[in-house]
Write an enzyme that holds these catalytic residues in place. Structure first.
Site, mmCIF file in Angstrom:
data_model
loop_
_atom_site.group_PDB
_atom_site.id
_atom_site.type_symbol
_atom_site.label_atom_id
_atom_site.label_comp_id
_atom_site.label_asym_id
_atom_site.label_seq_id
_atom_site.Cartn_x
_atom_site.Cartn_y
_atom_site.Cartn_z
ATOM 1 N NE ARG A 212 45.271 105.028 -23.301
ATOM 2 C CZ ARG A 212 45.128 106.313 -23.020
ATOM 3 N NH1 ARG A 212 44.550 107.126 -23.901
ATOM 4 N NH2 ARG A 212 45.591 106.807 -21.897
ATOM 5 C CG ASP A 213 48.201 108.736 -24.287
ATOM 6 O OD1 ASP A 213 47.344 109.194 -25.068
ATOM 7 O OD2 ASP A 213 48.787 109.433 -23.442
ATOM 8 C CG HIS B 62 51.338 115.156 -22.870
ATOM 9 N ND1 HIS B 62 50.656 115.076 -24.053
ATOM 10 C CD2 HIS B 62 50.931 114.092 -22.133
ATOM 11 C CE1 HIS B 62 49.847 114.021 -24.035
ATOM 12 N NE2 HIS B 62 49.989 113.413 -22.881
ATOM 13 C CB CYS C 9 45.290 114.795 -26.248
ATOM 14 S SG CYS C 9 43.503 114.880 -26.292
ATOM 15 C CG ASN D 81 52.078 110.502 -23.806
ATOM 16 O OD1 ASN D 81 51.399 110.794 -22.839
ATOM 17 N ND2 ASN D 81 51.564 110.005 -24.928
#
Lengths: 307, 307
Positions: free
Chosen positions: B16-17, B210, B241, B250
């Site tokens: 997802r991220d 992160h 992000c 991340n």
């Protein structure tokens, strides 16, 4: 973590440890410009070169020219592997030297073709001669593979302490304990540091971490918590050991300085000027930036990430 | 550091991220193969996708297909930004959801065009509806920019605690506290963790670090020392992000797993299989490996460094 608010001491090893394995010859003036940019960023201690045999490391054949091109002010040192190297170093006016051994027999054997005892005997005579000739001289001793050896595996803390004890008897000013492979985790650093601090004063103790597995700063934070405040690092994360498979580089000075500044530890180094010094030498070497703090800075500047 | 010998809990957020900001569309079967390789490496909890509006994030328009393609066994969750997203998620049979807010007003405003209060009100109704329909449902709440916001600067610990208190009142199962910019140092993590643990049980607390400045693992070590054992990470360090300038990724799951294994913390994840899962997706994306543990592994395998 109860961090001491002491200043952190950064010993920049890039010009020696970072450049020694470069295959393409680097002109002496490029090396001197690199060193001078590092000094301009506020770095106060630099290992500038090594008086190793030019036959073994052609890249450092210009050790004398480098030393003679240095400015006055900062503390510059040079690695001296043996008596012959010392003779050359003394001829150039070096007054701070570093000598080298390891905590692993297999490593000294492969790396410098000596047993640990032979290497310590060798630098006993180097130190004696140096002290006799340089009254205000300063000696650092590297003890590498302090956690793991590529040939012998894990190194027990006792083996490190034994070597450190013998080295301290020679009257050195500072120890640099190396995680040569960059594999240690903070827990191992905690354990070794506790053992070392039982007989070494924290002012004499310095760590030399590699960032192979991304643990160099975590290990630094661990050692710092226990009162060790001196750390080796290399601008741009340059370097690594040619005899230590998988050792992909020293802790980047940028990452160390970012960590110190963000932690609120006084540090005289300007991160922007340091990052520029690294960029300059990386460009000369045709290398991409790898220090995290450098990559982050470039990403911010390029605004690749939408505001 | 007195590390607890608990197992570490790894919440893999790569699918997802990690993938949400990729511009080139990634076929659903590539995503599912990635997830299935992660599961095969031993990862037990994965945030698989997000039911965000396909207009905003076209990359995740296949959220439903991804969820329906998942195997049974591991714990899969999906991000749900609002009621509309929840409706879609429920239709696909999602029983673990994540909701999202931040500790910085400026950030929620720019990122999701809401005040913090509005975002919490929004997910209060999401959670109520979810609980009513899914009796064994599980809810995680992200609180991002917990240390620094790209627009508002440093975020005081009190602001984070205030948001966390309000979120906890909604009856969530887990908090994920994010260093969205990847700028925090262990000392800040120590301070915020101390404040949070004064009213949150460590089992409910998770960190989402992160690695922008190379401090993710150092921060993990710090939080772990204080009893937090759950950490988000992303295979290959994918992600970051899009609304947080400079946030370059991340914490890599490889680096987290290496740290855990080397520290002697039981961890069910096979580092080699995990690294292969990352390599596979990185190749699909045309990206170079950046996780330190991955780069080290490749260097060792290629024997570029002489033995």
């Amino acid at each position: 973590m109860s961090l001491k608010q002491n200043e952190i001491r950064v010993i920049e090893v890039g010009p020696r440890d970072g450049l020694q394995n470069e295959r393409t010859p680097i002109p002496t003036d490029v090396k001197l410009r690199f060193i001078s940019s590092l000094v301009a960023s506020g770095i106060e201690e630099i290992e500038a070169t090594s008086f190793v045999s030019p036959k073994w490391v052609p890249q450092l054949a210009d050790a004398c020219e480098v030393v003679q091109g240095l400015s006055s002010g900062p503390k510059f040192s040079a690695l001296v592997p043996n008596s012959r190297g010392l003779t050359r170093a003394l001829e150039c006016g070096v007054n701070r030297i570093a000598v080298f051994t390891a905590a692993s027999e297999a490593f000294t054997k492969k790396n410098i073709n000596m047993s640990i005892k032979e290497s310590i005997d060798e630098f006993e005579s180097v130190i004696r001669q140096f002290r006799a000739e340089v009254s205000d001289g300063w000696v650092r001793a590297y003890v590498s593979t302090a956690f793991e050896c590529p040939y012998a595996g894990r190194i027990p803390s006792k083996a490190v302490c034994d070597v450190v004890e013998r080295v301290l008897e020679l009257g050195i000013d500072e120890l640099s304990i190396g995680d040569t492979l960059g594999v240690a985790a903070p827990k191992e650093v905690e354990s070794l540091t506790r053992d070392l601090l039982s007989f070494v004063s924290p002012e004499k103790l310095c760590y030399h971490f590699h960032d192979t597995y991304g643990l160099a700063v975590a290990n630094t934070a661990q050692a710092l918590e226990m009162g060790v405040t001196s750390f080796d690092s290399s601008a741009g994360g340059l370097g690594g050991c040619p005899y230590a498979p998988g050792a992909t580089g020293n802790m980047a000075t940028e990452d160390l300085v970012y960590f110190a500044l963000r932690t609120g530890i006084p540090c005289s180094i300007d991160l922007d000027r340091l990052a520029n010094a690294s960029l300059e030498i990386l460009e000369s070497l045709g290398r991409r930036p790898q220090a995290k703090a450098q990559v982050a800075r470039l990403a911010l500047a390029s605004e690749t990430c939408p505001k």
